[in-house]
Design a protein around this motif. Structure first.
Motif, PDB file in Angstrom:
ATOM      1  N   ILE A   1      -9.522  -0.834   1.404  1.00 51.91           N
ATOM      2  CA  ILE A   1      -7.528  -1.063   0.933  1.00 51.91           C
ATOM      3  C   ILE A   1      -8.067  -2.427   0.580  1.00 51.91           C
ATOM      4  O   ILE A   1      -7.380  -2.516  -0.413  1.00 51.91           O
TER       5      ILE A   1
ATOM      6  N   GLY B   1      -5.882  -4.626  -7.374  1.00 51.77           N
ATOM      7  CA  GLY B   1      -4.545  -4.487  -8.181  1.00 51.77           C
ATOM      8  C   GLY B   1      -4.229  -5.825  -8.671  1.00 51.77           C
ATOM      9  O   GLY B   1      -3.059  -5.853  -9.060  1.00 51.77           O
TER      10      GLY B   1
ATOM     11  N   ALA C   1      -9.189  -3.484  -3.123  1.00 51.14           N
ATOM     12  CA  ALA C   1      -8.149  -2.211  -4.352  1.00 51.14           C
ATOM     13  C   ALA C   1      -7.495  -2.881  -4.291  1.00 51.14           C
ATOM     14  O   ALA C   1      -7.248  -3.097  -5.498  1.00 51.14           O
ATOM     15  N   ALA C   2      -6.816  -3.554  -3.006  1.00 52.43           N
ATOM     16  CA  ALA C   2      -4.896  -4.314  -3.821  1.00 52.43           C
ATOM     17  C   ALA C   2      -6.128  -5.241  -4.200  1.00 52.43           C
ATOM     18  O   ALA C   2      -4.683  -5.869  -4.834  1.00 52.43           O
TER      19      ALA C   2
ATOM     20  N   VAL D   1       0.675  -1.226   0.196  1.00 50.93           N
ATOM     21  CA  VAL D   1      -0.255  -0.089   0.097  1.00 50.93           C
ATOM     22  C   VAL D   1       0.765   1.329  -0.147  1.00 50.93           C
ATOM     23  O   VAL D   1       1.956   1.434   0.697  1.00 50.93           O
TER      24      VAL D   1
ATOM     25  N   THR E   1      -0.237  -2.384  -4.786  1.00 50.69           N
ATOM     26  CA  THR E   1      -1.180  -2.909  -5.654  1.00 50.69           C
ATOM     27  C   THR E   1      -2.531  -1.548  -5.328  1.00 50.69           C
ATOM     28  O   THR E   1      -3.627  -2.120  -5.325  1.00 50.69           O
ATOM     29  N   CYS E   2      -1.940  -0.836  -3.838  1.00 53.03           N
ATOM     30  CA  CYS E   2      -3.196  -0.220  -3.973  1.00 53.03           C
ATOM     31  C   CYS E   2      -2.825   0.670  -3.481  1.00 53.03           C
ATOM     32  O   CYS E   2      -1.187   1.652  -2.792  1.00 53.03           O
TER      33      CYS E   2
ATOM     34  N   SER F   1     -10.360   3.331  -7.279  1.00 56.08           N
ATOM     35  CA  SER F   1     -11.858   3.070  -6.788  1.00 56.08           C
ATOM     36  C   SER F   1     -12.927   3.318  -6.033  1.00 56.08           C
ATOM     37  O   SER F   1     -13.290   2.501  -5.572  1.00 56.08           O
TER      38      SER F   1
ATOM     39  N   THR G   1      -2.544   1.800 -10.867  1.00 57.51           N
ATOM     40  CA  THR G   1      -2.839   0.973  -9.198  1.00 57.51           C
ATOM     41  C   THR G   1      -3.978   1.019  -8.979  1.00 57.51           C
ATOM     42  O   THR G   1      -3.485   2.608  -8.821  1.00 57.51           O
TER      43      THR G   1
END
Length: 205
Positions: A117, A124, A120-121, A8, A51-52, A101, A78
């Motif tokens: 998160i 990602g 979103a991750a 992150v 990834t976020c 996102s 990302t």
């Protein structure tokens, strides 16, 4: 609560809030890289494995939306979660339009933030896997000879061996030979697998 999974990248100009976010993420067993401004991230670049993105909308200089717009312009995809102040809904909506996102209002609820998160991750990671597959597929297609590419174009267009042969001015047997060599180079055993590989590579002929 979704834990672990990727890096992150948090961008927050308020040092106390930034430290709080870092502590929260680490407590959730997430790797985190933090930056004090949009300028810092743009200068350093998004770290490998991110990834976020966790971006504050309102920051001096390069704000969160401008930062996200610039990253998208540079080709970075990302997934981003925006942190907005109370009453910043119009800005949050604008952020969504440029590719965010999700957005979370301050004061942030820890569980809600971690869930956003996590979503979103996950997105990602899926995007990174897809990009890796696309790169691998493109590398395989690069092994094809010009004639094998022409045969592949015909197959993607739904043409039969005879139709491809007529278009190329060769015999159907020659097309069959190129088709066999093409599948060997691509490392596939069926026409459907060859077509899928071409699609993954973004090949349009």
């Amino acid at each position: 609560m979704t834990e672990g999974g990727g890096l992150v990248v948090a961008v927050e100009d308020d040092e106390r809030l930034r430290d709080s976010l870092v502590a929260l993420l680490r407590a959730a067993r997430r790797r985190v890289a933090s930056f004090g401004s949009g300028e810092e991230l743009l200068a350093a670049g998004v770290p490998t494995g991110a990834t976020c993105l966790l971006l504050d909308i309102r920051m001096p200089g390069v704000d969160g939306i401008t930062l996200l717009e610039e990253l998208r312009r540079r080709g970075d995809r990302t997934p981003a979660v925006m942190i907005s102040g109370h009453g910043d809904i119009p800005l949050a909506v604008r952020a969504m339009r440029v590719g965010a996102s999700d957005f979370i209002e301050k004061p942030c609820d820890d569980e809600q933030l971690l869930e956003a998160i996590g979503r979103a991750a996950a997105q990602g990671i899926a995007t990174a896997v897809e990009a890796s597959r696309s790169t691998e597929a493109a590398a395989r297609l690069a092994l094809l000879s010009p004639r094998e590419r022409e045969v592949l174009e015909g197959l993607l267009a739904g043409q039969s061996n005879k139709a491809i042969a007529y278009h190329l001015g060769v015999s159907a047997r020659t097309v069959e030979g190129h088709r066999g060599n093409m599948m060997i180079r691509l490392g596939v055993r069926s026409l459907s697998a060859a077509v899928q590989l071409a699609i993954e590579a973004g090949y349009r002929g």
